[in-house]
Write an enzyme that holds these catalytic residues in place. Structure first.
Site, PDB file in Angstrom:
ATOM      1  N   LYS A   2     -43.881   2.540 -40.807  1.00 20.96           N
ATOM      2  CA  LYS A   2     -43.267   3.328 -41.882  1.00 20.96           C
ATOM      3  C   LYS A   2     -44.089   4.547 -42.215  1.00 20.96           C
ATOM      4  O   LYS A   2     -43.540   5.597 -42.554  1.00 20.96           O
ATOM      5  CB  LYS A   2     -43.042   2.459 -43.136  1.00 20.96           C
ATOM      6  CG  LYS A   2     -41.965   1.424 -42.909  1.00 20.96           C
ATOM      7  CD  LYS A   2     -41.305   0.958 -44.182  1.00 20.96           C
ATOM      8  CE  LYS A   2     -40.080   0.114 -43.829  1.00 20.96           C
ATOM      9  NZ  LYS A   2     -39.458  -0.536 -44.950  1.00 20.96           N
TER      10      LYS A   2
ATOM     11  N   LYS B  90     -35.233  -1.702 -34.148  1.00 23.56           N
ATOM     12  CA  LYS B  90     -34.548  -2.691 -34.992  1.00 23.56           C
ATOM     13  C   LYS B  90     -33.369  -2.072 -35.728  1.00 23.56           C
ATOM     14  O   LYS B  90     -33.439  -0.924 -36.154  1.00 23.56           O
ATOM     15  CB  LYS B  90     -35.584  -3.189 -36.008  1.00 23.56           C
ATOM     16  CG  LYS B  90     -35.218  -4.413 -36.772  1.00 23.56           C
ATOM     17  CD  LYS B  90     -36.215  -4.666 -37.905  1.00 23.56           C
ATOM     18  CE  LYS B  90     -36.010  -3.704 -39.058  1.00 23.56           C
ATOM     19  NZ  LYS B  90     -36.654  -4.094 -40.315  1.00 23.56           N
TER      20      LYS B  90
ATOM     21  N   LYS C 124     -31.500  -0.668 -42.361  1.00 26.77           N
ATOM     22  CA  LYS C 124     -30.660   0.046 -43.335  1.00 26.77           C
ATOM     23  C   LYS C 124     -31.123   1.474 -43.529  1.00 26.77           C
ATOM     24  O   LYS C 124     -30.371   2.310 -44.006  1.00 26.77           O
ATOM     25  CB  LYS C 124     -30.572  -0.699 -44.662  1.00 26.77           C
ATOM     26  CG  LYS C 124     -31.836  -1.299 -45.231  1.00 26.77           C
ATOM     27  CD  LYS C 124     -31.508  -2.006 -46.528  1.00 26.77           C
ATOM     28  CE  LYS C 124     -32.263  -3.222 -46.932  1.00 26.77           C
ATOM     29  NZ  LYS C 124     -33.476  -3.684 -46.452  1.00 26.77           N
TER      30      LYS C 124
HETATM   31  P1  TYM Z   1     -35.766  -6.109 -45.720  1.00 28.94           P
HETATM   32  O1  TYM Z   1     -35.086  -5.720 -46.965  1.00 28.94           O
HETATM   33  O2  TYM Z   1     -36.230  -5.060 -44.792  1.00 28.94           O
HETATM   34  O3  TYM Z   1     -34.862  -7.089 -44.865  1.00 28.94           O
HETATM   35  C1  TYM Z   1     -34.271  -8.213 -45.451  1.00 28.94           C
HETATM   36  C2  TYM Z   1     -34.261  -9.412 -44.532  1.00 28.94           C
HETATM   37  O4  TYM Z   1     -33.461  -9.151 -43.396  1.00 28.94           O
HETATM   38  C3  TYM Z   1     -34.211  -9.327 -42.212  1.00 28.94           C
HETATM   39  N1  TYM Z   1     -33.789  -8.280 -41.276  1.00 28.94           N
HETATM   40  C4  TYM Z   1     -33.425  -8.510 -40.026  1.00 28.94           C
HETATM   41  N2  TYM Z   1     -33.327  -9.634 -39.307  1.00 28.94           N
HETATM   42  C5  TYM Z   1     -32.901  -9.523 -38.030  1.00 28.94           C
HETATM   43  N3  TYM Z   1     -32.597  -8.336 -37.445  1.00 28.94           N
HETATM   44  C6  TYM Z   1     -32.686  -7.185 -38.131  1.00 28.94           C
HETATM   45  N4  TYM Z   1     -32.376  -6.039 -37.550  1.00 28.94           N
HETATM   46  C7  TYM Z   1     -33.111  -7.240 -39.488  1.00 28.94           C
HETATM   47  N5  TYM Z   1     -33.298  -6.295 -40.439  1.00 28.94           N
HETATM   48  C8  TYM Z   1     -33.713  -6.953 -41.535  1.00 28.94           C
HETATM   49  C9  TYM Z   1     -35.649  -9.157 -42.641  1.00 28.94           C
HETATM   50  O5  TYM Z   1     -36.533  -9.814 -41.748  1.00 28.94           O
HETATM   51  C10 TYM Z   1     -35.645  -9.765 -44.003  1.00 28.94           C
HETATM   52  O6  TYM Z   1     -35.744 -11.165 -43.926  1.00 28.94           O
HETATM   53  N6  TYM Z   1     -40.284  -7.346 -47.211  1.00 28.94           N
HETATM   54  C11 TYM Z   1     -38.937  -7.816 -47.148  1.00 28.94           C
HETATM   55  C12 TYM Z   1     -38.346  -8.117 -48.513  1.00 28.94           C
HETATM   56  C13 TYM Z   1     -39.163  -9.053 -49.337  1.00 28.94           C
HETATM   57  C14 TYM Z   1     -39.318 -10.443 -49.107  1.00 28.94           C
HETATM   58  C15 TYM Z   1     -40.146 -10.894 -50.159  1.00 28.94           C
HETATM   59  C16 TYM Z   1     -38.839 -11.309 -48.139  1.00 28.94           C
HETATM   60  C17 TYM Z   1     -39.869  -8.729 -50.446  1.00 28.94           C
HETATM   61  N7  TYM Z   1     -40.454  -9.825 -50.947  1.00 28.94           N
HETATM   62  C18 TYM Z   1     -40.531 -12.229 -50.251  1.00 28.94           C
HETATM   63  C19 TYM Z   1     -39.237 -12.649 -48.229  1.00 28.94           C
HETATM   64  C20 TYM Z   1     -40.056 -13.092 -49.270  1.00 28.94           C
HETATM   65  C21 TYM Z   1     -38.096  -6.730 -46.513  1.00 28.94           C
HETATM   66  O7  TYM Z   1     -38.410  -5.586 -46.530  1.00 28.94           O
HETATM   67  O8  TYM Z   1     -36.946  -7.119 -46.052  1.00 28.94           O
END
Ligand code: TYM
Length: 347
Positions: A118, A200, A203
């Site tokens: 990032k 990947k 969003k």
């Molecule tokens: P975030 O918002 O980027 O993504 C949310 C969840 O979706 C999964 N994900 C994917 N899985 C498969 N293929 C993809 N292309 C894909 N894009 C996203 C991510 O692995 C995630 O599970 N840091 C986290 C948010 C967070 C969190 C937490 C998660 C904050 N605190 C505590 C678990 C526990 C994040 O940015 O996810």
């Protein structure tokens, strides 16, 4: 579920409202959340504080957070069974994150792949929040004495650092935090962009054609799959090295339709990519249609959504405060129960 301790395993996970929910997040995370919510004690969060690590338009952030809540419920999460809440409504997240910052090393944060990616992409906004992002995530998880964290593959490293931080803290103060495990699906853990299968599906992708969104209309979904990058061959065969585009589409089809790669290969034996993409598009449209329709219906009922996030925050706060109080006691802070400015929930 009222946030009290039970003997069920505790689950925590969250998604940032930094963009519309994608098929990647659905297949990588939410699909598991729904299954786990049948058996475990689950807390699912809209992590709006994490979203601040990239610049947000305030009105859009507010709208996306509430839409995301509607979409969580539409995906099958039941606020009566799981605690569904917004991160910024529970101040204990920020408070524990500060404490944990002081038990997290600069070197270990510097090694985080997501930080490196990032910060390479957003050179004009490499803020301190982006750097300490995994610490806030550790606070999210540890506040609830979480056993399992259902996430996609990209978040595994963050769950690992969370364990390291918790282990270090426990090593000094005794058994304060439960050590969580990541819970990653066998299929769908890493859905790639449809237009550049080496990166990947995200969003924040600059190329919206690479992404399928949970709320996308059927004709747009069909168009996106039609344009998906494949290769010059014609065989529908799972081979992520030689055929990354087709293999990614097979992952999506497998996760969406519940078919194995062998079943998919035999279904499309002797047929071209055109047929495969059409069938895949239809399967994803059918998977997302009921979610979209239900989310649209729920989004119109603002009062209901408000009551869900209010109750969610109250239940989550109760559990989170218990851990935070313990942490404050362990590290040597004076108890604040007699301080008038503290909300009653803390006493
Ligand atoms: P975030 O918002 O980027 O993504 C949310 C969840 O979706 C999964 N994900 C994917 N899985 C498969 N293929 C993809 N292309 C894909 N894009 C996203 C991510 O692995 C995630 O599970 N840091 C986290 C948010 C967070 C969190 C937490 C998660 C904050 N605190 C505590 C678990 C526990 C994040 O940015 O996810």
């Amino acid at each position: 579920m009222d946030g009290k301790a039970t003997d069920k395993k505790i689950i925590f996970s969250g998604i940032q409202p930094s963009g519309a929910l994608t098929l990647g997040s659905y297949l990588g995370a939410i699909k598991n959340w729904v299954t786990l919510s049948e058996t475990y004690d689950c807390r699912y969060c809209i992590v709006d504080m994490h979203a601040l690590t990239s610049r947000q338009n305030p009105a859009e952030l507010r709208r996306r957070a509430i839409d995301q809540l509607a979409q969580y419920i539409a995906c099958g999460l039941d606020p009566e069974k799981s605690i569904i809440f917004i991160q910024s409504h529970v101040p204990a997240h920020a408070e524990l994150a500060w404490v944990l910052n002081c038990y997290t090393m600069f070197g270990e944060l510097s090694r985080m792949t997501q930080f490196k990616d990032k910060s390479a992409k957003n050179t004009d906004n490499i803020n301190a929040g982006l750097f300490t992002y995994p610490v806030l995530m550790a606070a999210d998880i540890l506040l609830y004495q979480t056993d399992l964290v259902p996430v996609g593959e990209d978040q595994k490293q963050h769950v690992e650092i969370c364990r390291d931080i918790a282990g270090r803290f426990n090593g000094i103060y005794g058994d304060v935090f439960r050590l969580p495990e990541p819970f990653i699906p066998k299929v769908g853990a890493r859905i790639m962009s449809l237009t550049s299968p080496e990166s990947k599906m995200s969003k924040s992708d600059e190329d919206p054609g690479g992404c399928i969104y949970v709320m996308q209309k059927p004709d747009e979904i069909m168009r996106a799959f039609k344009r998906a990058v494949t290769d010059s061959g014609g065989a529908v065969r799972f081979d992520p090295v030689q055929k990354p585009g087709v293999s990614n589409l097979m992952q999506i089809y497998s996760a969406a339709a519940g078919l194995s790669f062998e079943q998919i290969e035999s279904e499309f034996e002797g047929r071209g990519y055109g047929d495969f993409k059409l069938r895949l598009g239809e399967a994803v449209v059918e998977l997302l249609r009921p979610i979209r329709e239900e989310a649209e219906r729920l989004a119109a009922d603002r009062a209901h959504l408000e009551s869900v996030y209010r109750q969610g925050a109250e239940k989550a706060s109760r559990a989170a405060e218990k851990t935070l109080r313990k942490v404050y006691r362990k590290i040597g802070f004076i108890e604040k129960k007699d301080v008038p400015s503290c909300p009653s929930i803390r006493n």
